[in-house]
Design a protein around this motif. Structure first.
Motif, PDB file in Angstrom:
ATOM      1  N   ILE A 235       0.851  -1.195   0.000  1.00  0.00           N
ATOM      2  CA  ILE A 235       0.000   0.000   0.000  1.00  0.00           C
ATOM      3  C   ILE A 235       0.882   1.238   0.000  1.00  0.00           C
ATOM      4  CG2 ILE A 235      -1.893  -1.152   1.224  1.00  0.00           C
ATOM      5  CD1 ILE A 235      -1.014   0.467   3.739  1.00  0.00           C
ATOM      6  N   ALA A 236       0.316   2.320  -0.478  1.00  0.00           N
ATOM      7  CA  ALA A 236       0.984   3.620  -0.388  1.00  0.00           C
ATOM      8  C   ALA A 236       0.728   4.201   1.008  1.00  0.00           C
ATOM      9  CB  ALA A 236       0.424   4.566  -1.444  1.00  0.00           C
ATOM     10  N   PRO A 237       1.717   4.833   1.607  1.00  0.00           N
ATOM     11  CA  PRO A 237       1.513   5.424   2.932  1.00  0.00           C
ATOM     12  C   PRO A 237       0.308   6.355   2.999  1.00  0.00           C
ATOM     13  CG  PRO A 237       3.839   5.423   2.389  1.00  0.00           C
ATOM     14  CD  PRO A 237       3.113   4.983   1.161  1.00  0.00           C
ATOM     15  N   GLU A 238      -0.024   7.014   1.911  1.00  0.00           N
ATOM     16  CA  GLU A 238      -1.149   7.944   1.906  1.00  0.00           C
ATOM     17  C   GLU A 238      -2.453   7.244   2.245  1.00  0.00           C
ATOM     18  OE1 GLU A 238      -3.402  11.357   1.670  1.00  0.00           O
ATOM     19  OE2 GLU A 238      -1.236  11.094   1.882  1.00  0.00           O
ATOM     20  N   LEU A 239      -2.538   5.933   1.949  1.00  0.00           N
ATOM     21  CA  LEU A 239      -3.779   5.215   2.254  1.00  0.00           C
ATOM     22  C   LEU A 239      -4.072   5.223   3.752  1.00  0.00           C
ATOM     23  CD1 LEU A 239      -6.123   3.548   1.100  1.00  0.00           C
ATOM     24  CD2 LEU A 239      -4.707   1.498   1.412  1.00  0.00           C
ATOM     25  N   LEU A 240      -3.033   5.170   4.575  1.00  0.00           N
ATOM     26  CA  LEU A 240      -3.234   5.211   6.030  1.00  0.00           C
ATOM     27  C   LEU A 240      -3.887   6.519   6.448  1.00  0.00           C
ATOM     28  CD1 LEU A 240       0.179   3.681   7.183  1.00  0.00           C
ATOM     29  CD2 LEU A 240      -2.029   2.521   6.963  1.00  0.00           C
ATOM     30  N   ASN A 241      -3.528   7.600   5.783  1.00  0.00           N
ATOM     31  CA  ASN A 241      -4.159   8.887   6.047  1.00  0.00           C
ATOM     32  C   ASN A 241      -5.633   8.843   5.676  1.00  0.00           C
ATOM     33  OD1 ASN A 241      -4.624  11.688   6.435  1.00  0.00           O
ATOM     34  ND2 ASN A 241      -4.074  12.087   4.300  1.00  0.00           N
ATOM     35  N   LYS A 242      -5.914   8.339   4.488  1.00  0.00           N
ATOM     36  CA  LYS A 242      -7.292   8.318   3.998  1.00  0.00           C
ATOM     37  C   LYS A 242      -8.189   7.423   4.847  1.00  0.00           C
ATOM     38  CE  LYS A 242      -6.147   9.329  -0.820  1.00  0.00           C
ATOM     39  NZ  LYS A 242      -6.145   8.812  -2.211  1.00  0.00           N
ATOM     40  N   LYS A 243      -7.625   6.396   5.437  1.00  0.00           N
ATOM     41  CA  LYS A 243      -8.425   5.460   6.241  1.00  0.00           C
ATOM     42  C   LYS A 243      -8.624   5.937   7.673  1.00  0.00           C
ATOM     43  CE  LYS A 243      -8.978   2.268   3.048  1.00  0.00           C
ATOM     44  NZ  LYS A 243     -10.315   1.915   2.503  1.00  0.00           N
ATOM     45  N   GLY A 244      -8.041   7.083   8.034  1.00  0.00           N
ATOM     46  CA  GLY A 244      -8.265   7.611   9.386  1.00  0.00           C
ATOM     47  C   GLY A 244      -7.006   7.889  10.157  1.00  0.00           C
ATOM     48  N   CYS A 245      -5.933   8.286   9.467  1.00  0.00           N
ATOM     49  CA  CYS A 245      -4.659   8.568  10.138  1.00  0.00           C
ATOM     50  C   CYS A 245      -4.206   7.363  10.964  1.00  0.00           C
ATOM     51  CB  CYS A 245      -4.749   9.811  11.011  1.00  0.00           C
ATOM     52  SG  CYS A 245      -5.058  11.320  10.077  1.00  0.00           S
ATOM     53  N   LEU A 246      -4.213   6.213  10.322  1.00  0.00           N
ATOM     54  CA  LEU A 246      -3.925   4.959  11.021  1.00  0.00           C
ATOM     55  C   LEU A 246      -2.436   4.755  11.232  1.00  0.00           C
ATOM     56  CD1 LEU A 246      -6.343   2.519   9.149  1.00  0.00           C
ATOM     57  CD2 LEU A 246      -6.791   3.868  11.211  1.00  0.00           C
ATOM     58  N   PHE A 247      -2.123   3.912  12.206  1.00  0.00           N
ATOM     59  CA  PHE A 247      -0.765   3.431  12.423  1.00  0.00           C
ATOM     60  C   PHE A 247      -0.709   1.982  11.942  1.00  0.00           C
ATOM     61  CE2 PHE A 247      -1.411   6.829  15.405  1.00  0.00           C
ATOM     62  CZ  PHE A 247      -0.194   7.506  15.433  1.00  0.00           C
ATOM     63  N   LEU A 248       0.432   1.590  11.389  1.00  0.00           N
ATOM     64  CA  LEU A 248       0.617   0.235  10.866  1.00  0.00           C
ATOM     65  C   LEU A 248       1.972  -0.281  11.306  1.00  0.00           C
ATOM     66  CD1 LEU A 248      -0.114  -2.161   8.928  1.00  0.00           C
ATOM     67  CD2 LEU A 248       0.949  -0.815   7.087  1.00  0.00           C
ATOM     68  N   THR A 249       2.020  -1.539  11.779  1.00  0.00           N
ATOM     69  CA  THR A 249       3.297  -2.131  12.181  1.00  0.00           C
ATOM     70  C   THR A 249       3.337  -3.595  11.781  1.00  0.00           C
ATOM     71  OG1 THR A 249       4.826  -2.428  14.040  1.00  0.00           O
ATOM     72  CG2 THR A 249       2.496  -2.760  14.497  1.00  0.00           C
ATOM     73  N   ARG A 250       4.558  -4.103  11.591  1.00  0.00           N
ATOM     74  CA  ARG A 250       4.783  -5.509  11.262  1.00  0.00           C
ATOM     75  C   ARG A 250       5.838  -6.063  12.236  1.00  0.00           C
ATOM     76  NH1 ARG A 250       5.451 -10.278  11.098  1.00  0.00           N
ATOM     77  NH2 ARG A 250       5.224 -11.609   9.254  1.00  0.00           N
ATOM     78  N   PRO A 251       5.398  -6.496  13.427  1.00  0.00           N
ATOM     79  CA  PRO A 251       6.340  -6.964  14.445  1.00  0.00           C
ATOM     80  C   PRO A 251       6.580  -8.479  14.341  1.00  0.00           C
ATOM     81  CG  PRO A 251       4.169  -6.823  15.391  1.00  0.00           C
ATOM     82  CD  PRO A 251       4.022  -6.430  13.934  1.00  0.00           C
ATOM     83  N   SER A 252       7.473  -8.967  15.185  1.00  0.00           N
ATOM     84  CA  SER A 252       7.781 -10.401  15.257  1.00  0.00           C
ATOM     85  C   SER A 252       8.118 -10.775  16.690  1.00  0.00           C
ATOM     86  CB  SER A 252       8.960 -10.731  14.339  1.00  0.00           C
ATOM     87  OG  SER A 252       9.441 -12.034  14.578  1.00  0.00           O
TER      88      SER A 252
END
Length: 327
Positions: free
Chosen positions: A250-267
């Motif tokens: 995804i493009a980072p801008e999508l996180l803005n459009k979806k509600g200023c979301l935070f996204l992480t991929r931990p392990s």
């Protein structure tokens, strides 16, 4: 030590049939090492990815990240463990699919008496995954809405029950009505079958429009974009697995459009890389087990020699709870 220790060896990437039980050579434990006789070995879906070559490894290779058993011998310099201690291991390198194994002592945690080998193998990897997700990736608080995908799976059931014990409103998804029932039994207030079309709308209808403060997504491709839609504004989407395939780019801008979301991929591995942190996290997990906040759910047991059948069952999503291999 038995004369012929045995382990599953992968000599070529491919389907479950590449899992072969072979005699292996084991040296006595060296400095800082311990020989453990396994009572039970845990399966995790990462084992499938590694068997297929999706996460390429040098061949030949062993498989498996977690097991529980009893120490048979300790090497020089090991002072906090001794023969006869019951232990579990995680993140000691590949090779837990074995009846015996030599591992670094600092990768072991002592087991409480009330937790037998099967329960420990069912809970140590999955429980430590839930522990960092609930405590460190996002510290779940009472009253928050939490969405758990694959809530009937090994990690999903632990996440659901533990989040509920922390006071969260827990929404789960699963791949059938039977699995939704298992998710509700594990603590979900609402469980939705995500194999049915329109499931995101059904989920929001069931919650009265409530979206999640945090979404825990181990499914990947089939759920990820929906996860962005089901997180509340300024919410967090945690992508920690890919059972259906990798999540789309995804493009980072999508996180803005979806509600200023935070996204992480931990392990789980970086969260338990430090020996002191590993043992502190395990103590937190074992306390949750003692309180009944985490219940080891064993869905199926296979002899170690039938590891291929365990992988087939996992890939078919034919089980709920943890899958164990019994040496």
């Amino acid at each position: 030590m038995t004369q012929n220790p045995k382990a599953i060896v992968v000599r070529a990437f491919g389907g479950p049939e590449v899992l072969r039980l072979e005699d292996v050579a084991l040296k006595p434990p060296g400095p800082g090492e311990v020989l453990v006789r396994h009572g039970a070995v845990g399966f995790n879906y990462i084992d499938v990815y590694q068997r297929k070559g999706a996460y390429p490894l040098p061949l030949p290779t062993g498989l498996g990240h977690e097991a529980a058993g009893t120490i048979e011998a300790v090497g020089e310099g090991v002072t906090d463990l001794r023969a006869g201690d019951r232990v579990a291991t995680i993140n000691a390198g590949l090779g837990a699919y074995a009846d015996r194994r030599v591992v670094p002592a600092d990768r072991l945690v002592k087991l409480p008496d009330e937790l037998d080998d099967a329960a420990a193998a069912a809970v140590i990897f999955k429980g430590l995954t839930a522990q960092y997700l609930l405590r460190r990736t996002h510290a779940v608080k009472a009253g928050e809405t939490v969405l758990v995908h694959a809530a009937a799976g090994g990690v999903g059931q632990i996440l659901s029950r533990w989040a509920k014990a922390l006071g969260a409103f827990v929404v789960g998804t699963a791949g059938s009505e039977e699995k939704c029932a298992a998710a509700r039994a594990a603590g979900c207030d609402v469980a939705i079958d995500y194999s049915r079309s329109g499931w995101p709308e059904a989920l929001l209808a069931a919650t009265g429009g409530r979206k999640a403060r945090v979404v825990y997504d181990s499914v990947g491709r089939d759920t990820f974009l929906h996860s962005l839609d089901l997180a509340e504004p300024f919410g967090l989407v945690v992508s920690y697995g890919a059972a259906s395939g990798p999540a789309p780019d995804i493009a980072p801008e999508l996180l803005n459009k979806k509600g200023c979301l935070f996204l992480t991929r931990p392990s789980v591995f970086p969260h338990n890389a430090d020996p002191a942190r590993l043992r502190a996290n395990a103590a937190d997990l074992f306390d949750a087990v003692a309180r009944g906040h985490v219940v080891p759910e064993i869905g199926a047991r296979f002899p170690l020699s039938e590891a291929a059948d365990a992988h087939r069952a996992a890939e078919a999503r034919a089980t709920t709870g943890a899958i164990l291999l019994m040496p």
